[in-house]
Motif scaffolding. Structure first.
Motif, PDB file in Angstrom:
ATOM      1  N   SER A  73       0.725  -1.172  -0.021  1.00 26.41           N
ATOM      2  CA  SER A  73       0.051   0.063   0.091  1.00 26.41           C
ATOM      3  C   SER A  73       0.939   1.322   0.138  1.00 26.41           C
ATOM      4  O   SER A  73       1.998   1.414   0.879  1.00 26.41           O
ATOM      5  CB  SER A  73      -0.945   0.046   1.171  1.00 26.41           C
ATOM      6  OG  SER A  73      -1.596   1.284   1.167  1.00 26.41           O
ATOM      7  N   ASP A  88      -5.153   5.873   0.856  1.00 22.11           N
ATOM      8  CA  ASP A  88      -4.214   4.826   0.871  1.00 22.11           C
ATOM      9  C   ASP A  88      -4.721   3.945  -0.564  1.00 22.11           C
ATOM     10  O   ASP A  88      -5.895   3.875  -0.860  1.00 22.11           O
ATOM     11  CB  ASP A  88      -4.477   3.874   2.050  1.00 22.11           C
ATOM     12  CG  ASP A  88      -3.751   4.689   3.140  1.00 22.11           C
ATOM     13  OD1 ASP A  88      -2.529   4.635   2.988  1.00 22.11           O
ATOM     14  OD2 ASP A  88      -4.462   5.184   3.838  1.00 22.11           O
ATOM     15  N   ARG A  89      -3.639   3.474  -1.262  1.00 20.91           N
ATOM     16  CA  ARG A  89      -4.005   2.645  -2.567  1.00 20.91           C
ATOM     17  C   ARG A  89      -3.040   1.279  -2.637  1.00 20.91           C
ATOM     18  O   ARG A  89      -1.921   1.649  -2.587  1.00 20.91           O
ATOM     19  CB  ARG A  89      -4.073   3.639  -3.893  1.00 20.91           C
ATOM     20  CG  ARG A  89      -4.672   2.870  -5.042  1.00 20.91           C
ATOM     21  CD  ARG A  89      -4.712   3.757  -6.121  1.00 20.91           C
ATOM     22  NE  ARG A  89      -5.216   2.944  -7.319  1.00 20.91           N
ATOM     23  CZ  ARG A  89      -5.392   3.493  -8.410  1.00 20.91           C
ATOM     24  NH1 ARG A  89      -4.706   4.637  -8.790  1.00 20.91           N
ATOM     25  NH2 ARG A  89      -5.662   2.935  -9.640  1.00 20.91           N
ATOM     26  N   LEU A  97      -8.902   3.895  -0.707  1.00 18.56           N
ATOM     27  CA  LEU A  97      -9.145   4.421   0.706  1.00 18.56           C
ATOM     28  C   LEU A  97      -9.011   5.744   1.010  1.00 18.56           C
ATOM     29  O   LEU A  97      -7.848   6.376   0.758  1.00 18.56           O
ATOM     30  CB  LEU A  97      -8.445   3.436   1.672  1.00 18.56           C
ATOM     31  CG  LEU A  97      -8.739   2.020   2.265  1.00 18.56           C
ATOM     32  CD1 LEU A  97      -7.769   1.194   3.077  1.00 18.56           C
ATOM     33  CD2 LEU A  97     -10.251   2.038   2.854  1.00 18.56           C
ATOM     34  N   GLU A 112     -16.481  -0.280   1.147  1.00 18.47           N
ATOM     35  CA  GLU A 112     -16.068  -0.799   2.396  1.00 18.47           C
ATOM     36  C   GLU A 112     -15.652   0.376   3.510  1.00 18.47           C
ATOM     37  O   GLU A 112     -15.107   1.371   2.924  1.00 18.47           O
ATOM     38  CB  GLU A 112     -14.770  -1.606   2.120  1.00 18.47           C
ATOM     39  CG  GLU A 112     -14.059  -2.275   3.346  1.00 18.47           C
ATOM     40  CD  GLU A 112     -12.831  -3.075   3.084  1.00 18.47           C
ATOM     41  OE1 GLU A 112     -12.324  -3.663   4.201  1.00 18.47           O
ATOM     42  OE2 GLU A 112     -12.425  -2.819   2.178  1.00 18.47           O
ATOM     43  N   THR A 113     -15.949   0.220   4.675  1.00 17.63           N
ATOM     44  CA  THR A 113     -15.539   1.245   5.624  1.00 17.63           C
ATOM     45  C   THR A 113     -14.539   0.639   6.843  1.00 17.63           C
ATOM     46  O   THR A 113     -14.641  -0.701   6.984  1.00 17.63           O
ATOM     47  CB  THR A 113     -16.644   1.587   6.537  1.00 17.63           C
ATOM     48  OG1 THR A 113     -17.951   1.988   5.716  1.00 17.63           O
ATOM     49  CG2 THR A 113     -16.357   2.727   7.428  1.00 17.63           C
ATOM     50  N   VAL A 114     -13.316   1.418   6.494  1.00 13.16           N
ATOM     51  CA  VAL A 114     -12.191   1.018   7.508  1.00 13.16           C
ATOM     52  C   VAL A 114     -11.804   2.105   8.272  1.00 13.16           C
ATOM     53  O   VAL A 114     -11.172   3.094   7.820  1.00 13.16           O
ATOM     54  CB  VAL A 114     -10.835   0.806   6.429  1.00 13.16           C
ATOM     55  CG1 VAL A 114      -9.803   0.042   7.381  1.00 13.16           C
ATOM     56  CG2 VAL A 114     -11.406  -0.611   5.518  1.00 13.16           C
ATOM     57  N   GLN A 117     -11.859   6.032   7.082  1.00 13.33           N
ATOM     58  CA  GLN A 117     -11.805   6.021   5.693  1.00 13.33           C
ATOM     59  C   GLN A 117     -12.899   4.875   5.123  1.00 13.33           C
ATOM     60  O   GLN A 117     -13.447   4.101   5.736  1.00 13.33           O
ATOM     61  CB  GLN A 117     -10.310   5.281   5.272  1.00 13.33           C
ATOM     62  CG  GLN A 117      -9.023   6.269   5.714  1.00 13.33           C
ATOM     63  CD  GLN A 117      -7.980   5.601   5.305  1.00 13.33           C
ATOM     64  OE1 GLN A 117      -7.558   4.875   5.673  1.00 13.33           O
ATOM     65  NE2 GLN A 117      -7.264   6.324   4.300  1.00 13.33           N
ATOM     66  N   ARG A 119     -13.802   2.926   1.370  1.00  8.23           N
ATOM     67  CA  ARG A 119     -13.088   2.343   0.103  1.00  8.23           C
ATOM     68  C   ARG A 119     -14.017   2.572  -1.038  1.00  8.23           C
ATOM     69  O   ARG A 119     -15.318   2.185  -1.063  1.00  8.23           O
ATOM     70  CB  ARG A 119     -12.620   0.812   0.177  1.00  8.23           C
ATOM     71  CG  ARG A 119     -11.903   0.209  -0.913  1.00  8.23           C
ATOM     72  CD  ARG A 119     -11.731  -1.229  -1.185  1.00  8.23           C
ATOM     73  NE  ARG A 119     -10.957  -1.526   0.129  1.00  8.23           N
ATOM     74  CZ  ARG A 119      -9.573  -1.388   0.117  1.00  8.23           C
ATOM     75  NH1 ARG A 119      -9.012  -1.028  -0.878  1.00  8.23           N
ATOM     76  NH2 ARG A 119      -8.891  -1.854   1.070  1.00  8.23           N
TER      77      ARG A 119
END
Length: 587
Positions: A73, A88-89, A97, A112-114, A117, A119
């Protein structure tokens, strides 16, 4: 501005950046072209990581696409309107993200949730960047090209040697219309009208292609005018009218074949009679000449000839000679009578044949007249088929003419619209003269600072729309050409800073200064540092320590501007904190 560039690699050399001047310094001259080798320290790779995090592709990047980096990443931290944005990728995985707050209220699909952040897809990410950083161009008009953030950022962060040879070119093979559109946006010109002009020009070219296709479909090697096609139509219509008359006046005879056979028989008979008459007439001529040449016979002539020669004959011999002479005389009389009889016979025969020839000739004339005014059923069918083919060709030609007229009308309308569009651009250029003068003045000021003479940045309107001329008096060597790019980029960054454009940063690779004379190199660094600080934009440049013009930096403290120092003292001194293994070659 960019606050940080990082990675999940354990020994990655994180870059902490600040406002104004930022230097990434490689303490070696070993840095090579990283598009061809993995042996560099990572200056160019740092710029490519920035592009990757901001929606760029790594398909042609031999470093970031390396198999050893799959799953790694790379990230950035940005400052935008007082907010810190984290991006972030991951290599080899879809999506990006990004901080939730940065995309709040935007139409994106959350994959997606992180933590803080979410996605989102790479496509959604590029749209978000355009909405945030080039909002003037972000529209949902289908089918129209607009300068997106990615297009603009290629000029803010040039990567690759080709990007530093011409101020107007972001990469080799970049289409001219896209260049003009992005530059008109960067220079605060009427990029909307430039786009419309390009669209009309493209439509006009498509019409020209369509016209050419029509001509190729018509088996024509040259583009014909409508007048030429109309002339073909008139000729074809006359042929159709003639063919229709033939069909209308055609009489079908059931005995057509018999009549045709009789005609052939009569024709052969006439031919034979003529040949026989010719032979008899030749024979008549011969017999006529022979009849005139028949000699007379005398019994005394042979005896007199022999007596004169001294011959003495007995009476019995003289009697025999007289008998011979009489015989010959009778032969000649018989021959004359034969010739006379034959001449009469031949004249009678030729006369009879001549009458027969006249009779058969009259019959032949009647047959021809009958056959000409009528025919067999298959002949009528053939005539009708020919008429149908002519009518089909006529319909096709009329369709081509109508299509050509429609295309020509559209082409003329587009040409008129393009003329009007160029006139509007010219008027608009005059209305924007203060803006244009400002950037032209900045370019002249920056080039004068480096070379003592002002460069020229000209903006005109020509056939395809905006036309840009960028030069300085001392151009020619690679170093001078690169400084033209430098001054142009600096002028654009200054203008954008004064317009408060979002995300106004400028990044340059060491390629920018590779062939520049040390004095101009030093002046360029001083100019960039002062301009970035005074105008309020972030400038990031990657440099080689061994090539620094230390004697020409003036009061500029380059060490104070160094944010990241890369070294060849072990793998941990490199940007990635490791040396990538050689790629396996395909068998």
């Amino acid at each position: 501005m960019i606050l940080e560039i990082n990675s999940s690699l354990p020994y990655f050399r994180t870059a902490q950046l600040k406002e104004a001047m930022n230097v990434v310094l490689a303490d070696t001259v070993e840095d090579s072209n990283e598009t061809e080798s993995t042996n560099g320290l990572g200056k160019t790779t740092l710029l490519r990581i920035v592009h990757f995090c901001l929606g760029g592709s790594i398909v042609r990047d031999r470093v970031l696409s390396h198999p050893a980096l799959i799953g790694v990443s790379f990230g950035m931290k940005l400052s935008h309107k007082g907010q810190e944005v984290r991006i972030d990728r991951k290599i080899g995985e879809g999506g990006v993200l990004v901080s939730v707050a940065f995309v709040d209220g935007l139409n994106v699909e959350v994959l997606e949730t992180v933590g803080e952040q979410i996605r989102i897809s790479a496509d959604d990410w590029t749209k978000v960047l355009s909405q945030k950083f080039t909002p003037e161009t972000y529209v949902l008009a289908a089918g129209k090209y607009i300068p997106s953030f990615r297009d603009v950022f290629l000029y803010q962060a040039r990567v690759g040697k080709d990007a530093y040879t011409d101020p107007q070119q972001a990469f080799r093979g970049q289409p001219g219309p896209i260049r003009r559109l992005v530059l008109s946006y960067l220079l605060s010109l009427n990029w909307n009208k430039q786009r419309d002009l390009h669209d009309e020009q493209q439509k006009r070219e498509q019409i020209s292609i369509a016209i050419k296709a029509l001509e190729e479909a018509g088996d024509s090697t040259d583009e014909k005018s409508i007048g030429d096609l109309e002339a073909e139509r008139v000729v074809l219509e006359k042929q159709i009218a003639q063919k229709r008359d033939e069909v209308a006046g055609f009489n079908v005879r059931q005995d057509y074949d018999k009549l045709e056979n009789r005609l052939n028989e009569v024709d052969r008979t006439i031919h034979d009679l003529l040949n026989e008459n010719h032979s008899d007439n030749r024979l008549l001529e011969y017999y006529g000449r022979s009849a005139k040449e028949a000699p007379t016979s005398s019994a005394d002539v042979p005896v007199q000839i022999l007596s004169d020669a001294g011959a003495v004959f007995k009476e019995e011999a003289l009697r025999s000679l007289a008998e011979v002479a009489a015989f010959h005389e009778q032969v000649y009389r018989n021959r004359h009578e034969f010739l006379a009889t034959e001449i009469r016979r031949l004249r009678t025969q030729t006369s009879q044949r001549s009458r027969a020839i006249d009779k058969f000739s009259a019959e032949k004339t009647d047959l021809l007249r009958t056959l000409k005014s009528s025919g067999a059923l298959d002949t009528l069918i053939a005539l009708q088929r020919g008429l149908t083919e002519l009518e089909a060709k006529h319909d096709s030609l009329k369709a081509r003419i109508e299509e050509r007229k429609r295309f020509d009308v559209r082409k003329d309308a587009l040409s008129a619209s393009m003329i009007e569009g160029r006139a509007l651009l010219k008027r608009d250029l005059e209305d924007r003269r203060p803006i244009v003068d400002e950037v032209v003045g900045l370019f002249a000021e920056y080039t004068r600072f480096l070379y003592g003479v002002p460069g020229k940045l000209s903006i005109d309107v020509k056939q395809a729309g905006y036309a840009f001329g960028i030069s300085i008096d001392r151009e020619g060597s690679d170093g001078v050409d690169q400084m033209v790019v430098f001054c142009f980029d600096l002028a654009i960054a200054t203008i954008r800073a004064r317009r408060r454009s979002p995300f106004n940063i400028l990044l340059h690779d060491s390629t920018m200064f590779a062939d520049v004379d040390p004095r101009q190199y030093g002046l360029a660094l001083q100019l960039a540092a002062a301009t970035a600080a005074n105008e309020g934009f972030q400038y990031i440049c990657c440099l080689n320590a061994g090539a620094l013009p230390k004697d020409h930096l003036g009061e500029f403290d380059i060490d104070a501007a160094v944010r990241l120092r890369l070294t060849d003292d072990g793998d941990h001194g490199r940007l990635l904190g490791m040396r990538l293994p050689p790629r396996e070659r395909a068998a």
